[in-house]
Design a protein around this motif. Structure first.
Motif, mmCIF file in Angstrom:
data_model
loop_
_atom_site.group_PDB
_atom_site.id
_atom_site.type_symbol
_atom_site.label_atom_id
_atom_site.label_comp_id
_atom_site.label_asym_id
_atom_site.label_seq_id
_atom_site.Cartn_x
_atom_site.Cartn_y
_atom_site.Cartn_z
ATOM 1 N N GLN A 74 73.571 6.066 131.226
ATOM 2 C CA GLN A 74 72.247 5.799 130.660
ATOM 3 C C GLN A 74 72.002 4.332 130.345
ATOM 4 O O GLN A 74 70.951 3.995 129.846
ATOM 5 C CB GLN A 74 72.081 6.584 129.355
ATOM 6 C CG GLN A 74 72.170 8.074 129.530
ATOM 7 C CD GLN A 74 70.830 8.649 129.896
ATOM 8 O OE1 GLN A 74 69.909 8.659 129.105
ATOM 9 N NE2 GLN A 74 70.697 9.092 131.127
ATOM 10 N N SER A 75 72.989 3.488 130.576
ATOM 11 C CA SER A 75 72.864 2.080 130.205
ATOM 12 C C SER A 75 72.613 1.955 128.699
ATOM 13 O O SER A 75 72.789 2.929 127.966
ATOM 14 C CB SER A 75 71.744 1.422 131.009
ATOM 15 O OG SER A 75 71.639 0.068 130.681
ATOM 16 N N GLY A 101 69.894 0.218 125.620
ATOM 17 C CA GLY A 101 68.509 -0.213 125.515
ATOM 18 C C GLY A 101 68.310 -1.613 124.979
ATOM 19 O O GLY A 101 67.610 -1.782 123.987
ATOM 20 N N GLY A 118 59.554 -2.953 124.646
ATOM 21 C CA GLY A 118 59.723 -1.501 124.660
ATOM 22 C C GLY A 118 58.763 -0.792 125.588
ATOM 23 O O GLY A 118 58.675 0.431 125.586
ATOM 24 N N ALA A 119 58.042 -1.557 126.435
ATOM 25 C CA ALA A 119 57.071 -0.935 127.329
ATOM 26 C C ALA A 119 57.754 -0.189 128.467
ATOM 27 O O ALA A 119 57.179 0.724 129.052
ATOM 28 C CB ALA A 119 56.145 -1.997 127.895
ATOM 29 N N GLY A 120 58.975 -0.582 128.787
ATOM 30 C CA GLY A 120 59.696 0.069 129.878
ATOM 31 C C GLY A 120 59.951 -0.849 131.058
ATOM 32 O O GLY A 120 60.315 -0.395 132.131
ATOM 33 N N LYS A 121 59.803 -2.157 130.850
ATOM 34 C CA LYS A 121 60.008 -3.104 131.950
ATOM 35 C C LYS A 121 61.460 -3.107 132.404
ATOM 36 O O LYS A 121 61.757 -2.929 133.588
ATOM 37 C CB LYS A 121 59.611 -4.519 131.509
ATOM 38 C CG LYS A 121 58.199 -4.634 130.971
ATOM 39 C CD LYS A 121 57.853 -6.043 130.575
ATOM 40 C CE LYS A 121 58.709 -6.586 129.438
ATOM 41 N NZ LYS A 121 58.447 -5.984 128.127
ATOM 42 N N SER A 122 62.374 -3.313 131.447
ATOM 43 C CA SER A 122 63.784 -3.374 131.826
ATOM 44 C C SER A 122 64.236 -2.057 132.432
ATOM 45 O O SER A 122 65.030 -2.038 133.369
ATOM 46 C CB SER A 122 64.643 -3.708 130.613
ATOM 47 O OG SER A 122 64.268 -4.949 130.091
ATOM 48 N N THR A 123 63.736 -0.963 131.887
ATOM 49 C CA THR A 123 64.110 0.348 132.424
ATOM 50 C C THR A 123 63.683 0.457 133.888
ATOM 51 O O THR A 123 64.463 0.908 134.730
ATOM 52 C CB THR A 123 63.456 1.461 131.591
ATOM 53 O OG1 THR A 123 63.840 1.289 130.229
ATOM 54 C CG2 THR A 123 63.890 2.823 132.075
HETATM 55 N N1 LIG Z 1 69.784 3.267 127.421
HETATM 56 C C1 LIG Z 1 68.775 3.687 126.656
HETATM 57 N N2 LIG Z 1 68.919 4.765 125.879
HETATM 58 C C2 LIG Z 1 67.913 5.207 125.113
HETATM 59 N N3 LIG Z 1 66.710 4.629 125.048
HETATM 60 C C3 LIG Z 1 66.489 3.536 125.788
HETATM 61 C C4 LIG Z 1 67.517 3.015 126.627
HETATM 62 N N4 LIG Z 1 67.023 1.917 127.264
HETATM 63 C C5 LIG Z 1 65.746 1.784 126.830
HETATM 64 N N5 LIG Z 1 65.425 2.746 125.945
HETATM 65 C C6 LIG Z 1 64.119 2.926 125.301
HETATM 66 O O1 LIG Z 1 63.133 2.963 126.300
HETATM 67 C C7 LIG Z 1 62.006 2.184 125.939
HETATM 68 C C8 LIG Z 1 61.754 1.100 126.986
HETATM 69 O O2 LIG Z 1 62.771 0.133 126.906
HETATM 70 P P1 LIG Z 1 62.840 -1.135 127.863
HETATM 71 O O3 LIG Z 1 62.674 -0.699 129.263
HETATM 72 O O4 LIG Z 1 64.084 -1.871 127.547
HETATM 73 O O5 LIG Z 1 61.581 -1.982 127.385
HETATM 74 P P2 LIG Z 1 61.177 -3.483 127.728
HETATM 75 O O6 LIG Z 1 62.184 -4.058 128.648
HETATM 76 O O7 LIG Z 1 59.821 -3.349 128.335
HETATM 77 O O8 LIG Z 1 61.115 -4.203 126.424
HETATM 78 C C9 LIG Z 1 62.298 1.640 124.559
HETATM 79 O O9 LIG Z 1 61.657 2.471 123.635
HETATM 80 C C10 LIG Z 1 63.783 1.738 124.429
HETATM 81 O O10 LIG Z 1 64.145 1.980 123.092
#
Ligand SMILES: Nc1ncnc2c1ncn2[C@@H]1O[C@H](COP(=O)(O)OP(=O)(O)O)[C@@H](O)[C@H]1O
Ligand SMILES: [Mg+2]
Lengths: 265, 312, 251
Positions: free
Chosen positions: A261-262, A264, B58-63
């Protein structure tokens, strides 16, 4: 096949890089190896002291116990030298470092293994091989090529058994399940109970250590075969158990990796 | 180049228990906490584009980037990157993409930068000759010479970022993901990163996906932006379209007529025009009728436009 | 400091419970090995099997209970620089650390309490032959253990990397405390060495008093007191050197 050779080459490359990084801590490395050897030394000193007064432990003489002890130790060292950095998987996942292993065109497990080498385990290896060499000479064994080959296979098989349990437990940490304490416990059982003839534990415990946590197959069964104490037609196949278990453990790893899940941040 | 359809990622993590037998309890109980990070996302990106991928924290960019690079497996949806599915063809995909996460280095902490780069070269099977030409180009472009032999942990943030960029394009991938590459950098270092992106995109027709919170980066580099919020796309198109709003002209005049060209005098005695077309012409025609005492022009800027969208 | 040590023991209860499991395993292993080697022999080196098992059970319990965390803590505090906060407090540094260890041991004992019955069951134990003598020798032995741990940890003021030394110290001290083999079984020079070293007072001596292998406690108590006095002087000396070193380095 070509991919395996490539992985192997890159593994050594990574390992060399991490060794170069660790060079700054050279003194600690040397002390690490020495204390590894001494740790195992005091473990064996116990056996030696006991057998000084009592010549036989469940029908095994000092040289025979030493052989068993050495076999287990060598297998343990071979399992842990390449897997030591897998032990850190929890921290590597938590601080996000594991992501980069998935970004590169090389099996993530190989990259994880290449992160750091088990240095103190070279001390175990040293102690184990020394014990094996001395004990192999002093025990009443008619050495021939086949027996030596069986011994080598047994050591590898034993290493694979330990490695399998270790890898499977570490895999769970890919999903942030904390298995550290459990790993310490399993390792403790392997090292405490694996170095003695199973017969002394009797009944239930012997059965558990044979069929539930197959500690017996790491060193006890193979050395019984070598020392002519076990005459089952199945016994020479003991090393194969390691191959089966490590394959299973690798499947567990793959499954857990698919659910990675990597983190966050 | 990249096709994303209905992409959804729900993070489902087992509730973890601490304590000695926490591991067992975690395994046995199977309780989950859920969070939708990316929600039914669709877009396409063509070869050679430089995309600004924007959104609040927290928008989901990195995800999204982690899915596109194969680090994460999505919950549902399809993704194709250069004809590959990133998470199932991870190794093959890895050769096609370069990635920089600004928050975290991909380099070996204890090794001199040059050795990190050599290792990256080996991992991607870059032949020695190609490695040398690549390295020479990057040394010039990023000014690596001053710190090639310094261990990475001793580099400044700007130097480290340049090292990371070099490592990401060393094997000349056709695709580059940059997740906040300018975060925490000073003006000069930011400028260097921008120049690098422009040059990489121009020379190799490299497709670049850039996330950043610095809109100056976006204005300098991207023609198109994708805006997301809470995992959903809320805008996808040319920057020009987004900022295609009237410019605002505010004048004060020597005389104080009730209205000038249909615009009434406001309480402060100013006249406010929203102008779509020819601004100089407008100013000239006003000046022809009434002597102008003072004037100001407000450009619609990306920042206020985006702020407007988020708070809507 | 006592309270911090106590709370720390509770905070790491995961580790400690794991230690307990490993303690039970260890006692079981020893019992099996010794039962096996004794076979049908009634006694060896003046010990019956029952007395021996009781001895081993006790010695292991003791050595786990008197395990010293203080050297690891000091090492950590020196490396991270938090040691300077300790030095700034108005109470002497060594006294603080000793208090810390006592608290830690108490916390450990509290957590150890539930497994004691299990260990006693696995290891089989008899009533004490000399209860008061046991307590006296054990308490004095504990003081020696803490002193030694403090002494070892002061090395950290000279060497930055002492992890391996601590490990080594723990190994050697456990072995020569006789937690696996009573000192009576140590052959030749090992026996002589064990007799000279102070580690026996944390394991072997009290346990041997308990099972009646040592009947006259006046001898051991005198030696223990002598050790305590000697170590006290050595500690004071080493500490004053360490202090000067800290001052010279100036943080
Ligand atoms: N590995 C993870 N496990 C649980 N929640 C995560 C994880 N990675 C990201 N999140 C959640 O998903 C949402 C999007 O995160 P992220 O993609 O990092 O946002 P951004 O890069 O746009 O700031 C956030 O609410 C974050 O808390
Ligand atoms: Mg982010």
């Amino acid at each position: 096949m070509a991919e395996i050779l490539r992985s192997l080459r890159l593994y050594f490359l990574l390992q060399r890089a991490s060794a170069r990084g660790a060079m700054q801590y050279r003194l600690n490395t040397v002390i690490g190896v020495i204390s590894g050897a001494i740790w195992q030394g005091t473990g064996f000193a116990f056996v030696w002291v006991v057998m000084h007064t009592f010549p036989s432990l469940a029908g095994w003489g000092l040289a025979e116990i030493a052989f068993l002890y050495g076999l287990r130790l060598t297998a343990h060292a071979l399992a842990m030298i390449p897997l030591m950095s897998v032990n850190d998987v929890q921290w590597i996942v938590r601080n996000g470092e594991f992501d980069r292993f998935l970004l590169r065109p090389l099996n993530p497990l190989v990259q994880l293994m290449g992160n750091r080498m088990g240095i103190a385990q070279f001390g175990d290896l040293l102690a184990g091989v020394a014990l094996l060499a001395v004990a192999g000479r002093n025990a009443q064994v008619q050495w021939d090529v086949w027996l030596v080959a069986f011994c080598a296979a047994a050591i590898v098989g034993g290493a694979l058994i330990e490695a399998a349990f270790f890898l499977a437990l570490c895999s769970l940490s890919l999903r942030m399940v904390d298995t550290f304490a459990l790993r310490v416990f399993i390792d403790d059982v392997f090292s405490k109970f694996g170095s003695y003839p199973m017969k002394i534990f009797g009944g239930t415990v012997e059965w558990l250590l044979t069929f539930v946590l197959p500690v017996a197959f790491v060193a006890y069964v193979p050395s019984s075969v070598v020392l002519g104490k076990l005459d089952s037609p199945w016994a020479p196949a003991a090393p194969l158990l390691g191959v089966a278990l490590i394959s299973l453990a690798y499947l567990v790893w793959r499954r857990q990796l698919a659910h990675y899940q990597s983190v966050g941040h | 180049m990249i096709r994303v359809e209905g992409l959804t990622k729900v993070f489902r993590r087992p509730r973890t228990f601490s304590g000695p037998f926490g591991a067992l309890r975690t395994l046995v109980t199977r309780q989950y906490e859920e969070r939708t990070a990316v929600d039914d996302l669709s877009f396409e990106i063509g070869e050679g584009e430089v995309i600004g991928y924007l959104g609040p924290n927290g928008a989901g960019k990195s995800t999204t980037i982690k899915i596109l690079t194969g680090i994460l497996t999505p919950t549902s949806g399809t993704v194709e990157v250069n004809g590959l599915v990133p998470w199932s063809d991870r190794s093959a995909n890895a050769r096609n993409v370069g990635v920089v996460f600004g928050q975290r280095s991909q380099l070996w902490w204890d090794l001199p930068l040059i050795e990190s780069l050599r290792l990256v070269g080996s991992l991607y099977d870059v032949p020695a000759a190609r490695f040398e030409t690549s390295l020479r180009k990057l040394r010039d472009l990023l000014g690596l010479d001053d710190f090639l032999d310094t261990p990475v942990r001793q580099l400044s943030l700007g130097q480290r970022m340049r090292g990371d960029l070099a490592a990401a394009v060393l094997y000349e991938p056709p695709l580059l993901y940059l997740d906040e590459p300018t975060v925490g950098l000073d003006v000069l270092a930011k400028e260097a990163v921008r120049e690098f992106i422009v040059e990489t995109n121009r020379a190799g027709r490299t497709t670049v996906i850039l996330t950043t919170h610095d809109l100056a980066d976006v204005e300098a580099l991207c023609k198109r932006i994708i805006l997301i919020d809470r995992g959903k796309v809320i805008f996808d198109g040319a920057i020009d379209a987004l900022v295609d709003k009237p410019r605002r002209l505010v004048v004060t005049l020597e005389s104080q007529p009730e209205d000038v060209r249909g615009v009434r005098r406001d309480a402060d005695g100013r006249y406010v025009f929203d102008i779509h077309g020819d601004l100089p012409g407008m100013i000239a025609s006003i000046a022809a009728e009434h002597p102008i005492r003072d004037l100001s022009i407000e450009e619609p800027d990306l920042e206020s436009v985006i702020k407007g969208i988020y708070t809507r | 400091m006592t309270r911090i040590g106590f709370r720390l023991a509770l905070a790491y209860r995961g580790d400690i419970i794991m230690t307990c499991v490993s303690l039970v395993a260890q006692v079981f292993l020893l019992r099996m090995i010794w039962t096996s080697v004794y076979g049908s022999r009634p006694a060896a080196a003046g010990l019956t099997l029952d007395a021996l098992l009781a001895y081993l059970t006790l010695a292991n319990l003791q050595s786990f209970a008197t395990q010293t965390l203080v050297s690891r803590t000091i090492h950590h505090r020196i490396r991270t620089g938090t040691v300077f906060f300790d030095l700034a407090r108005p109470v002497g540094y060594l006294r603080q650390m000793a208090a810390f260890q006592v608290g830690n041991t108490l916390g450990g004992l509290l957590l150890l309490a539930p497994v004691v019955p299990v260990v006693l069951l696995v290891g089989s134990i008899t009533v004490p032959v000399n209860g008061p003598g046991y307590v006296i020798t054990l308490v004095l032995g504990y003081v020696i253990a803490v002193q030694l741990a403090l002494l070892i940890s002061l090395i950290g003021f000279w060497l930055m990397e002492t992890g391996a030394i601590h490990l080594l110290y723990r190994l050697v001290s456990q072995f020569f405390a006789g937690t696996m083999v009573p000192l009576a079984f140590f052959p030749g020079f090992l026996g002589a060495l064990a007799e000279i070293l102070p580690f026996q007072y944390t394991g072997y001596v009290p346990a041997a008093v308990y099972v009646g292998h040592i009947s006259d406690v006046s001898g051991p108590v005198t030696v223990e007191l002598a050790w305590i006095a000697g170590l006290w002087c050595l500690l004071a000396l080493t500490w004053s050197r360490a202090c000067r070193r800290v001052v010279i380095q100036g943080g």
